[in-house]
Every structure is written in C-alpha cells, then in structure tokens.
Motif scaffolding. Structure first.
Motif, PDB file in Angstrom:
ATOM      1  N   PHE A 196       7.329  13.223  -3.930  1.00  0.00           N
ATOM      2  CA  PHE A 196       8.734  11.972  -4.536  1.00  0.00           C
ATOM      3  C   PHE A 196       8.943  10.967  -4.733  1.00  0.00           C
ATOM      4  N   TYR A 197       6.947  10.268  -4.076  1.00  0.00           N
ATOM      5  CA  TYR A 197       6.559   9.150  -4.508  1.00  0.00           C
ATOM      6  C   TYR A 197       5.822   8.837  -5.276  1.00  0.00           C
ATOM      7  N   CYS A 198       5.460   8.518  -6.215  1.00  0.00           N
ATOM      8  CA  CYS A 198       4.760   7.575  -6.792  1.00  0.00           C
ATOM      9  C   CYS A 198       3.726   6.929  -6.754  1.00  0.00           C
ATOM     10  N   GLY A 199       4.127   6.389  -5.149  1.00  0.00           N
ATOM     11  CA  GLY A 199       2.378   5.868  -5.169  1.00  0.00           C
ATOM     12  C   GLY A 199       2.779   5.067  -2.973  1.00  0.00           C
ATOM     13  N   GLU A 245      21.165   3.138   2.132  1.00  0.00           N
ATOM     14  CA  GLU A 245      21.318   2.985   3.497  1.00  0.00           C
ATOM     15  C   GLU A 245      20.478   2.348   4.593  1.00  0.00           C
ATOM     16  N   CYS A 246      18.867   2.898   3.733  1.00  0.00           N
ATOM     17  CA  CYS A 246      18.020   2.428   4.501  1.00  0.00           C
ATOM     18  C   CYS A 246      17.690   3.586   5.875  1.00  0.00           C
ATOM     19  N   ARG A 247      18.321   4.101   5.689  1.00  0.00           N
ATOM     20  CA  ARG A 247      18.315   5.604   7.027  1.00  0.00           C
ATOM     21  C   ARG A 247      17.379   5.927   6.826  1.00  0.00           C
ATOM     22  N   ASN A 294      10.369  -1.742  -0.753  1.00  0.00           N
ATOM     23  CA  ASN A 294       8.984  -2.815  -1.024  1.00  0.00           C
ATOM     24  C   ASN A 294       8.919  -2.321  -2.623  1.00  0.00           C
ATOM     25  N   CYS A 295       8.242  -2.735  -3.899  1.00  0.00           N
ATOM     26  CA  CYS A 295       7.879  -1.770  -4.908  1.00  0.00           C
ATOM     27  C   CYS A 295       9.509  -2.312  -5.408  1.00  0.00           C
ATOM     28  N   PRO A 296      10.231  -3.120  -5.440  1.00  0.00           N
ATOM     29  CA  PRO A 296      11.791  -2.681  -6.441  1.00  0.00           C
ATOM     30  C   PRO A 296      11.301  -2.925  -7.793  1.00  0.00           C
ATOM     31  N   VAL A 297      12.123  -2.276  -8.700  1.00  0.00           N
ATOM     32  CA  VAL A 297      12.292  -2.727 -10.226  1.00  0.00           C
ATOM     33  C   VAL A 297      13.694  -3.355 -10.327  1.00  0.00           C
ATOM     34  N   PRO A 340      13.370   4.486  -3.318  1.00  0.00           N
ATOM     35  CA  PRO A 340      11.960   4.066  -3.373  1.00  0.00           C
ATOM     36  C   PRO A 340      11.032   5.219  -4.098  1.00  0.00           C
ATOM     37  N   PHE A 341      10.344   4.025  -5.023  1.00  0.00           N
ATOM     38  CA  PHE A 341       9.056   4.051  -6.066  1.00  0.00           C
ATOM     39  C   PHE A 341       8.282   4.247  -4.776  1.00  0.00           C
ATOM     40  N   PHE A 342       7.939   4.299  -4.382  1.00  0.00           N
ATOM     41  CA  PHE A 342       6.463   3.538  -2.700  1.00  0.00           C
ATOM     42  C   PHE A 342       7.186   4.394  -1.481  1.00  0.00           C
ATOM     43  N   LYS A 343       6.467   4.836  -0.936  1.00  0.00           N
ATOM     44  CA  LYS A 343       6.730   5.307   0.576  1.00  0.00           C
ATOM     45  C   LYS A 343       6.128   4.233   0.964  1.00  0.00           C
ATOM     46  N   MET A 344       6.465   3.654   1.710  1.00  0.00           N
ATOM     47  CA  MET A 344       5.778   2.219   2.760  1.00  0.00           C
ATOM     48  C   MET A 344       6.192   2.859   3.826  1.00  0.00           C
ATOM     49  N   TYR A 345       4.600   2.610   4.586  1.00  0.00           N
ATOM     50  CA  TYR A 345       4.803   2.484   6.098  1.00  0.00           C
ATOM     51  C   TYR A 345       4.982   0.523   6.717  1.00  0.00           C
ATOM     52  N   ALA A 346       5.472   0.718   6.591  1.00  0.00           N
ATOM     53  CA  ALA A 346       5.824  -0.750   7.145  1.00  0.00           C
ATOM     54  C   ALA A 346       6.179  -0.639   8.715  1.00  0.00           C
TER      55      ALA A 346
END
Length: 295
Positions: free
Chosen positions: A257-260, A132-134, A175-178, A230-236
């Motif tokens: 927690f993230y691979c990228g 839920e994008c929290r 970002n970076c979905p499968v 998410p697989f990646f931590k995104m700094y939007a």
C-alpha cells in the motif's frame, strides 16, 4: 525544468539518515527520478562526504530562501528550526527545477521499487494526499488519546478560516506530500501578496505547511484535484508502531500500500551526526527523548 523530482530538506544532525534515504532511492528508483537534497551552506562539506558516489544533487537552504525576494536569511534564520524547515520545503518550487516534487524527510525510507506513475497521472497531474485522517484519529480514539483528535480539529479550523472555508476537516499529509508549483504560486498570487505578508509569516502564525497547500488547492484550483491516500506510512507515535507490530504487520505488508515508511528520528538517536557518546548524561538524554516519543 523537469516534470517531477524527489526533494529532501536536511541538516548535519540527520546526514546519516539522509544517506540511508539516498541509498533506498538508489535501490528502488525505477524511473531514475532526479533526487535533490538541500542543507545549510555550512553543512555542505559533511553532506558531500556522506553522499559521495550517490545520485543526489545538493543545493543549499540559502538558495531556496533567497529565491523569494520578500524573505531574507536573517529573518528566516531567526525563526525556530522546526518552523523554518517548513518554509524551506515549501519554497523549493521557486528554484524552477521541477513542476512538482515529492517532499521527503530525512528519516524516510523507500521499502520497494517505485515509479513516477505513483505520483503523477498520465497527464502529469500530481496525486494529492487528502482524506479525513481516520487512519490516525480512529486508533487514537480507541486508546482515549483525545488530545490528538482535538489538535487535528483545531489545526484544521485555523487554516480553513483563513480561506473562509466551512465544512469537513481534511488531512493533507501526514508527511511526504506531492506538491505542484502552480498551487504554491496560486497561494502567493491570490492570498499572500494581496495581504502584504509572506509565506514565512503564514508559517509563524499557523505552522502547518501541508494545510496551506491543501486549502490553497481547494480554494484556487490551480491543478485538478486527484485524491490519494498517503504515499508513505508514517509512524508519528510509538503506539502506532507497537500496535502494528502486535498485529504482525511488517514492512512487507506495508509495501502493498505504501512505497515507503517513516519512523521518528527520536527513536534512533544512534543515527544522529555526530553520534551520541557513551557517557551517562547522553544515555540518559537519549532514554528521556525516547520515552517522550511514546505518546
């Protein structure tokens, strides 16, 4: 057709970032997952130069566009680049190279060894990003950035209505979905073709490709839904990065927690190709773009 691949759509301005990504794939790709990068045909020479010696297979955006018979190069090229790239990323499945793929951006970097099992379960069903994008909305609320919350809700409603789905607003990124080809195929067969439209038109109307995928999965159930963060931590937003750094959170912590990680390209214009020169105009332009990124 292989079970799983890594894929990145890029272009010449991002070739240095694509090389950096490819180097991290080379370093951390424990299971030797095949990595594809696509770029415009005209950009192939510069990508071949920069990626020489790396385990990357290059394909052209034009191949992907023309793999859908209802698309034409003229029509897709007439669409603004930030939208046409969504079309190209989402249509990669049509080449028949992989059943599922991790869709990367040029400004992504892997930060630790990663395995196929992070993206697929033992029956080769992909994990789907859905929450839920929290992680973004709660900090945005604390900083009184209401527009971020309002935009998320507005975008959610737009695509949910297209599928006549009421209920919670889900995030399928950021970002970076499968993505699995069966989900995209179900969208094409059950939604796009009966309406006599095209995926390109869907993106022009509601430019949120991850939502089209996620809502199609919820609607048609082409694969089993295995939820994942998410697989990646995104700094939007720059305030996200400042907040984490102020709390002492660094990449070593994220790697648990993230691979990228993904940093916004606007924050590192020195990575553009060709690099911005040292004249006053370019320095001022770079400074302005970075200030715009601090929202």
């Amino acid at each position: 057709m292989i079970t799983f691949a890594l894929y990145c759509k890029s272009y010449r301005v991002d070739v240095k970032r694509a090389k950096r990504l490819a180097l991290t794939v080379e370093k951390y790709n424990v299971d030797k997952i095949q990595f594809y990068i696509s770029c415009p045909q005209a950009d192939l020479p510069i990508f071949r130069e920069y990626l020489s010696g790396l385990s990357v297979k290059l394909i052209t955006d034009e191949e992907i566009i023309l793999s859908n018979p209802v698309h034409s190069l003229d029509k897709v090229n007439a669409i603004p680049g930030h939208l046409s790239q969504q079309i190209i990323k989402s249509e990669f499945w049509r080449l028949g190279l992989a059943e599922a793929y991790l869709c990367l951006d040029s400004d992504c970097q892997f930060i630790r060894p990663f395995h196929l099992s992070e993206f697929l379960n033992t029956s080769d069903t992909p994990y789907t990003i859905v929450d839920e994008c929290r992680e973004i909305l709660l900090p945005a609320a604390s900083l009184r950035k209401q527009k971020i919350i309002d935009d998320f809700n507005k975008e959610s409603v737009q695509v949910q209505r297209a599928f006549e789905r009421a209920g919670k607003h889900y995030n399928f990124g950021p970002n970076c979905p499968v993505w699995h080809r069966d989900v995209w195929m179900s969208l094409d067969e059950n939604f796009i073709k009966p309406r006599g439209t095209s995926f390109a038109q869907l993106i022009v109307e509601h430019p949120i490709e991850m939502r089209w995928y996620g809502e199609a999965l919820l609607k048609y159930g082409a694969i089993k839904l295995l939820p994942s963060q998410p697989f990646f931590k995104m700094y939007a937003y720059a305030w996200q990065l400042r907040r984490d750094r102020a709390e002492g959170l660094v990449e070593e912590d994220l790697a648990q927690f993230y691979c990228g990680v993904t940093y916004q390209s606007a924050w590192e214009r020195e990575m553009d190709w060709p690099s911005e020169g040292g004249n006053l105009a370019s320095r001022l332009g770079r400074r302005l773009r970075r200030s715009l990124g601090r929202t």
